[in-house]
Design a protein around this motif. Structure first.
Motif, short mmCIF file in Angstrom:
data_model
loop_
_atom_site.label_atom_id
_atom_site.label_comp_id
_atom_site.label_asym_id
_atom_site.label_seq_id
_atom_site.Cartn_x
_atom_site.Cartn_y
_atom_site.Cartn_z
N PRO A 73 0.82 -1.22 0.00
CA PRO A 73 0.00 0.00 0.00
C PRO A 73 0.85 1.27 0.00
N GLY A 74 0.30 2.30 -0.63
CA GLY A 74 0.98 3.59 -0.66
C GLY A 74 0.79 4.36 0.63
N PRO A 75 1.52 5.46 0.73
CA PRO A 75 2.45 5.99 -0.27
C PRO A 75 3.75 5.19 -0.31
N LEU A 76 4.36 5.16 -1.51
CA LEU A 76 5.58 4.40 -1.71
C LEU A 76 6.83 5.27 -1.58
N CYS A 77 6.67 6.52 -1.23
CA CYS A 77 7.79 7.43 -1.06
C CYS A 77 7.25 8.75 -0.53
N HIS A 78 8.13 9.69 -0.34
CA HIS A 78 7.71 11.04 0.02
C HIS A 78 7.53 11.91 -1.22
N GLY A 79 8.48 11.79 -2.14
CA GLY A 79 8.39 12.58 -3.35
C GLY A 79 8.70 11.77 -4.59
N VAL A 80 7.98 12.04 -5.66
CA VAL A 80 8.22 11.43 -6.97
C VAL A 80 8.90 12.48 -7.84
N ILE A 81 10.06 12.14 -8.39
CA ILE A 81 10.77 13.06 -9.27
C ILE A 81 10.61 12.56 -10.70
N CYS A 82 9.80 13.27 -11.48
CA CYS A 82 9.49 12.84 -12.83
C CYS A 82 10.56 13.34 -13.81
N LYS A 83 10.47 12.85 -15.04
CA LYS A 83 11.44 13.23 -16.06
C LYS A 83 11.40 14.73 -16.35
N SER A 84 10.29 15.36 -16.01
CA SER A 84 10.15 16.80 -16.18
C SER A 84 11.04 17.58 -15.21
N GLY A 85 11.50 16.90 -14.15
CA GLY A 85 12.27 17.58 -13.13
C GLY A 85 11.41 18.13 -12.01
N HIS A 86 10.10 17.90 -12.07
CA HIS A 86 9.19 18.35 -11.02
C HIS A 86 9.15 17.31 -9.89
N VAL A 87 8.90 17.78 -8.68
CA VAL A 87 8.79 16.91 -7.52
C VAL A 87 7.33 16.86 -7.09
N HIS A 88 6.76 15.66 -7.08
CA HIS A 88 5.38 15.47 -6.66
C HIS A 88 5.39 14.81 -5.28
N VAL A 89 4.97 15.55 -4.27
CA VAL A 89 4.93 15.02 -2.92
C VAL A 89 3.63 14.22 -2.77
N VAL A 90 3.76 12.92 -2.45
CA VAL A 90 2.60 12.04 -2.40
C VAL A 90 2.27 11.56 -0.99
N GLY A 91 3.17 11.79 -0.05
CA GLY A 91 2.92 11.38 1.32
C GLY A 91 3.95 11.99 2.25
N TYR A 92 3.66 11.92 3.55
CA TYR A 92 4.64 12.42 4.50
C TYR A 92 4.50 11.68 5.82
N GLY A 93 5.62 11.15 6.27
CA GLY A 93 5.65 10.30 7.44
C GLY A 93 6.29 8.98 7.03
N ARG A 94 5.88 7.91 7.64
CA ARG A 94 6.39 6.59 7.27
C ARG A 94 5.80 6.19 5.92
N THR A 95 6.65 5.80 4.97
CA THR A 95 6.18 5.36 3.66
C THR A 95 6.83 4.03 3.30
N ASN A 96 6.22 3.30 2.38
CA ASN A 96 6.70 1.97 1.98
C ASN A 96 7.75 2.07 0.88
N HIS A 97 8.94 2.57 1.20
CA HIS A 97 9.93 2.72 0.13
C HIS A 97 11.23 1.96 0.38
N ALA A 98 11.62 1.78 1.62
CA ALA A 98 12.97 1.27 1.89
C ALA A 98 13.02 -0.18 2.33
N GLY A 99 12.06 -0.61 3.14
CA GLY A 99 12.09 -1.96 3.67
C GLY A 99 13.23 -2.14 4.66
N LEU A 100 13.56 -3.41 4.93
CA LEU A 100 14.64 -3.72 5.86
C LEU A 100 15.98 -3.70 5.15
N GLY A 101 17.00 -3.16 5.82
CA GLY A 101 18.31 -3.05 5.20
C GLY A 101 19.44 -3.45 6.12
#
Length: 235
Positions: A73-101
């Protein structure tokens, strides 16, 4: 270690680097309230993680990162950086992007103690979703899809914005492939090069970095043209 920036501080930091920022709502609510905090802690934060999306197309990429999947489930990050160079903020706080490392990688990032690259990741124990800001960057991740210079510059500036706000250096930025065994993202450039450009950005006042050098820019653009030419031959 540091507490996460407030949402307003996060947005302000990105904009201070001259980035174009869009705040993507979910169910009519600000991305400030779209997170996975009910699944675990968010913070203290220790760095920034860069990913590629394995997607194509601006709208689809933003939507996938905002909503996620049935199995993730989303959000999968805090910001999406598209090929346009724009930053789309889709969530803030804990997000499902990194997992265990890897614990050793985590310690090296916290201390900013490694040389060119952090130690190789060979285990998955530390909760990255708790400790890292995450940027998903639009790219197929096949090693052929080009990284436009305006997108790459936005990636540098987005990472630098958060480092500057926390007083961190470039070694607080890692790729997903440096965090978790078996991951390959981001593919298409070296994280050591990205960190070098982030350092150059941090050496300037916020918003004053002019981007990659002309030589580097020409290299990125020439590689993109070569890929396009090869694809045309295949077709």
């Amino acid at each position: 270690m540091a507490p996460p920036l407030s949402y307003k501080e996060f947005i302000a930091a990105l904009k201070s680097e001259g980035l174009t920022v869009f705040e993507e709502k979910t169910d009519g609510k600000s991305p400030e309230h779209h997170n996975r905090n009910h699944k675990g802690a968010w913070g203290p934060v220790n760095g920034v993680m860069i990913h590629h999306t394995v997607t194509k197309g601006h709208d689809a990429t933003v939507e996938i990162c905002r909503k996620g999947y049935a199995s993730l489930p989303g959000p999968l990050c805090h910001g999406v950086i598209c090929k346009s160079g724009h930053v789309h903020v889709v969530g803030y706080g804990r997000t499902n992007h990194a997992g265990l490392g890897d614990d050793d990688v985590f310690r090296a990032v916290v201390a900013e103690s490694y040389m060119t690259n952090p130690p190789a990741a060979n285990e998955a124990k530390t909760d990255g979703n708790r400790h890292f800001y995450g940027f998903e960057c639009e790219n197929l991740g096949d090693g052929k899809d080009p990284w436009p210079s305006k997108q790459y510059v936005a990636m540098v500036k987005a990472a630098a914005a958060l480092l500057r706000a926390h007083g961190w250096k470039q070694k607080s930025v890692i790729g997903h492939l440096e965090w978790q065994p078996g991951k390959v993202d981001p593919r298409g450039f070296a994280m050591s090069k990205l960190r070098s450009d982030i350092a150059a950005c941090l050496a300037k006042p916020a918003g004053k970095w002019g981007g990659v050098t002309t030589k580097a820019k020409l290299t990125l653009e020439s590689l993109a043209k070569r890929v396009e030419a090869l694809e045309a031959k295949v077709k």
